[in-house]
Design an enzyme around this catalytic site. Structure first.
Site, PDB file in Angstrom:
ATOM      1  N   SER A   1      16.480  34.732 -21.211  1.00  0.00           N
ATOM      2  CA  SER A   1      15.485  35.627 -21.722  1.00  0.00           C
ATOM      3  C   SER A   1      16.266  36.032 -23.134  1.00  0.00           C
ATOM      4  O   SER A   1      15.635  36.616 -23.998  1.00  0.00           O
ATOM      5  CB  SER A   1      14.962  36.679 -21.101  1.00  0.00           C
ATOM      6  OG  SER A   1      15.827  37.548 -20.580  1.00  0.00           O
TER       7      SER A   1
ATOM      8  N   ASN B   1      16.808  46.012 -12.806  1.00  0.00           N
ATOM      9  CA  ASN B   1      15.200  46.359 -12.764  1.00  0.00           C
ATOM     10  C   ASN B   1      15.004  47.483 -13.385  1.00  0.00           C
ATOM     11  O   ASN B   1      13.988  47.690 -14.165  1.00  0.00           O
ATOM     12  CB  ASN B   1      15.039  46.289 -11.483  1.00  0.00           C
ATOM     13  CG  ASN B   1      15.100  44.794 -10.793  1.00  0.00           C
ATOM     14  OD1 ASN B   1      15.393  43.965 -11.539  1.00  0.00           O
ATOM     15  ND2 ASN B   1      15.212  44.757  -9.397  1.00  0.00           N
TER      16      ASN B   1
ATOM     17  N   HIS C   1     -26.827  45.217 -39.713  1.00  0.00           N
ATOM     18  CA  HIS C   1     -27.216  43.842 -39.504  1.00  0.00           C
ATOM     19  C   HIS C   1     -26.800  42.877 -40.856  1.00  0.00           C
ATOM     20  O   HIS C   1     -27.373  41.813 -40.763  1.00  0.00           O
ATOM     21  CB  HIS C   1     -28.630  43.678 -39.135  1.00  0.00           C
ATOM     22  CG  HIS C   1     -29.406  44.567 -38.115  1.00  0.00           C
ATOM     23  ND1 HIS C   1     -29.139  44.356 -36.917  1.00  0.00           N
ATOM     24  CD2 HIS C   1     -29.658  45.986 -38.318  1.00  0.00           C
ATOM     25  CE1 HIS C   1     -29.441  45.546 -36.199  1.00  0.00           C
ATOM     26  NE2 HIS C   1     -29.815  46.247 -37.111  1.00  0.00           N
TER      27      HIS C   1
ATOM     28  N   SER D   1      -6.165  26.430 -53.833  1.00  0.00           N
ATOM     29  CA  SER D   1      -6.525  25.025 -52.892  1.00  0.00           C
ATOM     30  C   SER D   1      -5.767  23.870 -53.631  1.00  0.00           C
ATOM     31  O   SER D   1      -5.328  23.708 -54.703  1.00  0.00           O
ATOM     32  CB  SER D   1      -8.021  24.237 -53.205  1.00  0.00           C
ATOM     33  OG  SER D   1      -8.227  23.322 -53.081  1.00  0.00           O
TER      34      SER D   1
ATOM     35  N   LYS E   1      -9.874  27.314 -57.274  1.00  0.00           N
ATOM     36  CA  LYS E   1      -9.990  27.940 -56.240  1.00  0.00           C
ATOM     37  C   LYS E   1      -8.975  29.168 -56.162  1.00  0.00           C
ATOM     38  O   LYS E   1      -8.105  29.067 -56.574  1.00  0.00           O
ATOM     39  CB  LYS E   1     -10.000  27.169 -54.819  1.00  0.00           C
ATOM     40  CG  LYS E   1     -11.181  26.357 -54.489  1.00  0.00           C
ATOM     41  CD  LYS E   1     -12.357  27.015 -54.262  1.00  0.00           C
ATOM     42  CE  LYS E   1     -12.446  28.070 -53.092  1.00  0.00           C
ATOM     43  NZ  LYS E   1     -12.725  27.309 -52.000  1.00  0.00           N
TER      44      LYS E   1
ATOM     45  N   GLU F   1      -8.028  36.411 -44.552  1.00  0.00           N
ATOM     46  CA  GLU F   1      -8.328  35.399 -43.428  1.00  0.00           C
ATOM     47  C   GLU F   1      -7.239  35.242 -42.407  1.00  0.00           C
ATOM     48  O   GLU F   1      -7.620  35.195 -41.181  1.00  0.00           O
ATOM     49  CB  GLU F   1      -8.489  34.041 -43.820  1.00  0.00           C
ATOM     50  CG  GLU F   1      -9.743  33.929 -44.653  1.00  0.00           C
ATOM     51  CD  GLU F   1      -9.877  32.768 -45.551  1.00  0.00           C
ATOM     52  OE1 GLU F   1     -10.123  31.567 -45.015  1.00  0.00           O
ATOM     53  OE2 GLU F   1      -9.647  32.767 -46.788  1.00  0.00           O
TER      54      GLU F   1
ATOM     55  N   TYR G   1      10.003  44.888  -8.222  1.00  0.00           N
ATOM     56  CA  TYR G   1      10.416  43.765  -9.469  1.00  0.00           C
ATOM     57  C   TYR G   1      10.036  42.460  -9.282  1.00  0.00           C
ATOM     58  O   TYR G   1      10.444  41.914  -8.046  1.00  0.00           O
ATOM     59  CB  TYR G   1      11.698  44.043  -9.712  1.00  0.00           C
ATOM     60  CG  TYR G   1      11.741  43.298 -10.907  1.00  0.00           C
ATOM     61  CD1 TYR G   1      11.649  43.338 -12.541  1.00  0.00           C
ATOM     62  CD2 TYR G   1      12.647  41.853 -10.936  1.00  0.00           C
ATOM     63  CE1 TYR G   1      11.834  42.608 -13.458  1.00  0.00           C
ATOM     64  CE2 TYR G   1      12.947  41.143 -11.771  1.00  0.00           C
ATOM     65  CZ  TYR G   1      12.588  41.254 -13.204  1.00  0.00           C
ATOM     66  OH  TYR G   1      13.150  40.607 -14.215  1.00  0.00           O
TER      67      TYR G   1
ATOM     68  N   GLN H   1       9.553  39.466 -16.818  1.00  0.00           N
ATOM     69  CA  GLN H   1      10.475  39.029 -17.943  1.00  0.00           C
ATOM     70  C   GLN H   1       9.605  38.518 -18.964  1.00  0.00           C
ATOM     71  O   GLN H   1       9.709  38.908 -20.325  1.00  0.00           O
ATOM     72  CB  GLN H   1      11.257  38.007 -17.624  1.00  0.00           C
ATOM     73  CG  GLN H   1      12.318  37.258 -18.578  1.00  0.00           C
ATOM     74  CD  GLN H   1      13.479  36.495 -18.175  1.00  0.00           C
ATOM     75  OE1 GLN H   1      14.279  37.124 -17.632  1.00  0.00           O
ATOM     76  NE2 GLN H   1      13.531  35.288 -18.245  1.00  0.00           N
TER      77      GLN H   1
HETATM   78  N1  ARG Z   1      15.768  39.414 -17.791  1.00  0.00           N
HETATM   79  C1  ARG Z   1      15.226  40.301 -16.724  1.00  0.00           C
HETATM   80  C2  ARG Z   1      13.699  40.826 -17.393  1.00  0.00           C
HETATM   81  O1  ARG Z   1      13.200  40.723 -18.559  1.00  0.00           O
HETATM   82  C3  ARG Z   1      15.836  41.219 -16.541  1.00  0.00           C
HETATM   83  C4  ARG Z   1      15.666  41.901 -15.113  1.00  0.00           C
HETATM   84  C5  ARG Z   1      16.271  40.953 -14.352  1.00  0.00           C
HETATM   85  N2  ARG Z   1      16.117  41.334 -12.815  1.00  0.00           N
HETATM   86  C6  ARG Z   1      16.518  40.411 -11.778  1.00  0.00           C
HETATM   87  N3  ARG Z   1      16.361  41.088 -10.581  1.00  0.00           N
HETATM   88  N4  ARG Z   1      16.472  39.123 -11.931  1.00  0.00           N
HETATM   89  O2  ARG Z   1      12.741  41.167 -16.588  1.00  0.00           O
END
Ligand code: ARG
Length: 468
Positions: free
Chosen positions: A25, A112, A158, A279, A285, A292, A319, A324
């Site tokens: 992540s 967590n 309306h 355009s 245009k 938009e 958790y 994530q």
């Molecule tokens: N990257 C994880 C998230 O965004 C962090 C927590 C990960 N915890 C775990 N027990 N794998 O949620």
């Protein structure tokens, strides 16, 4: 060489490359780095206070983290996907930098509660930032309302001509909406402003810690009361996404109106060339693409709200890695609304209103008919009866193709003997505007007061810190 995982102790095999890239992540949660470091510094300070680490170790941790922060700021930090997320990237870099002391930072903490903390800190700052942007847009709308005070436009229901209103009144309607958006953000802020730190993985810790102290250091209004809730709760993300969705919806309504308003048949506004695009085939245009896109991007924000609700629905406590994904939704929703708000404020400042065209439009659609019905009420005619009489008069005007004010007094009298020559004092757009009285109406005196109210209120709203 393969990166050693901070959690690698019980594993006998290297993580598959496909798993590493699927589960990482850091490519998006790197944005939490400031909050992660801020949280870690507070955590280390608390650990030292509780004698779980020495003062010296705490100082080394704080120094190491501050250096890492500078490195990231300078774009010199290498984020490694093999270290999964921002939390492990920073912790590993710290250990690399300061050695043994770095290995103590994660005492009485889990990713967590760490990620729950980071997200709360990030969202908390975001509510402030978004509030500031809302104020900027409000100011531009109020300024236009003040500059164009006196311009009259047809008010619609309306999308049909209904009753005349001051353009300023129309603009201030949006200022009210945006003010509610701010209060919604504030409510969200108040609810999320509790520290989840100390919940650890889910159950708390056997070590003697002081979560209240960490909470205080981080400016929280207390600690989450239940450790399982603390690590599982993403209500604040949903709530924030809902706040953003409502803002996006308001921006989209204005955009839709203004797209109509720059249409050739309407021409109430002229947006500066700098805020329109052309355009590739039709040389003449000039399109309102910015509006938009604001309208279009609204769909994305709503989508993220729905993603978050769906993400959390059915998740067992506490958790789960699913969580994530919250960042993907919340970050993009915030970015989208942020850019939309900023560009709309610029566009408003760069738009001219065509008073003549608006006034011209007021000539159509018998927008003084309600004023005529209310005139009859003042003469003692019951409203439902007055409504019918005026309906009949309008029908006659359609037949002979004239405005209400063009009818002779005898013609009016044929519909109601209650109509006298003072009727001409209520007919016509300007008379209508002049005669509005009720609180919150488009009565010029009231609108003027409200402009002054907003000017004062918005000038005292402090500029917000942008840390993102
Ligand atoms: N990257 C994880 C998230 O965004 C962090 C927590 C990960 N915890 C775990 N027990 N794998 O949620």
């Amino acid at each position: 060489m393969k990166q050693k995982k901070p959690w690698g102790g019980r594993f006998t095999k290297q993580t598959a490359a496909s798993v590493e890239s699927f589960t990482e992540s850091v490519s998006f949660d790197w944005r939490l780095y400031e909050y992660d470091i801020e949280g870690s510094i507070a955590h280390a300070t608390m650990l030292a206070r509780c004698k779980l680490i020495t003062e010296k170790e705490k100082d080394a941790i704080v120094k190491g983290l501050s250096e890492i922060l500078k490195e990231i700021h300078a774009g010199k930090f290498e984020f490694k996907k093999s270290l999964e997320d921002i939390h492990m990237n920073i912790e590993s870099a710290l250990i690399e930098r300061i050695g043994e002391a770095g290995k103590k930072l994660h005492t009485a903490r889990s990713r967590n509660d760490q990620v729950a903390l980071d997200m709360r800190l990030w969202t908390r700052e975001q509510t402030r930032l978004m509030t500031g942007l809302l104020s900027v847009l409000q100011k531009e709308l109020v300024k236009k309302g003040k500059d164009h005070f006196g311009l009259i436009m047809p008010g619609f229901t309306h999308l049909q001509h209904a009753q005349p209103v001051l353009l300023s009144h129309y603009l201030l309607a949006y200022v009210e909406m945006l003010e509610r958006d701010k209060t919604r953000l504030h409510d969200c802020y108040v609810r999320l402003n509790k520290s989840p730190l100390g919940a650890c993985a889910l159950a708390g810790t056997t070590l003697l810690t002081d979560p209240l102290h960490t909470a205080k250091l981080l400016g929280f209004q207390g600690v989450c009361e239940n450790s399982m809730d603390a690590v599982s709760d993403r209500d604040f993300c949903i709530e924030y996404a809902f706040c953003l969705s409502t803002i996006a919806m308001h921006l989209s309504r204005l955009s839709e109106e203004w797209i109509i308003w720059c249409n050739d048949e309407v021409k109430f506004i002229e947006i500066s060339d700098a805020y329109c695009t052309g355009s590739s085939i039709m040389p003449q245009k000039k399109n309102p693409d910015v509006l938009e896109l604001i309208r279009g991007k609204c769909g994305r924000v709503f989508g993220h709200l729905m993603s978050l609700l769906t993400l959390l629905k059915g998740l067992p406590l506490s958790y789960n890695r699913d969580m994530q994904e919250d960042k993907v939704a919340v970050f993009d929703a915030a970015d989208t609304v942020q850019t939309s708000l900023s560009i709309l404020a610029e566009l408003v400042a760069n738009t001219n209103f065509n008073g003549e065209q608006m006034m011209q439009a007021c000539e159509n659609g018998f927008i003084d008919a309600t004023a005529l019905a209310e005139y009859l009420v003042k003469k003692g005619v019951p409203f439902r009866k007055a409504h019918e009489i005026v309906g009949n008069i309008v029908r006659e005007c359609i037949r002979v193709q004239c405005r209400l004010m063009d009818l002779k007094l005898e013609s009016f009298k044929a519909f109601s003997s209650a109509i006298e020559k003072d009727v001409y004092e209520v007919l016509g757009v300007e008379n209508c505007i002049k005669n509005y009285k009720s609180y919150g109406s488009t009565a010029p005196g009231l609108v003027k007061k409200r402009i002054a109210y907003w000017e004062k209120k918005l000038s005292s709203s402090s500029p917000r810190k942008n840390t993102d």
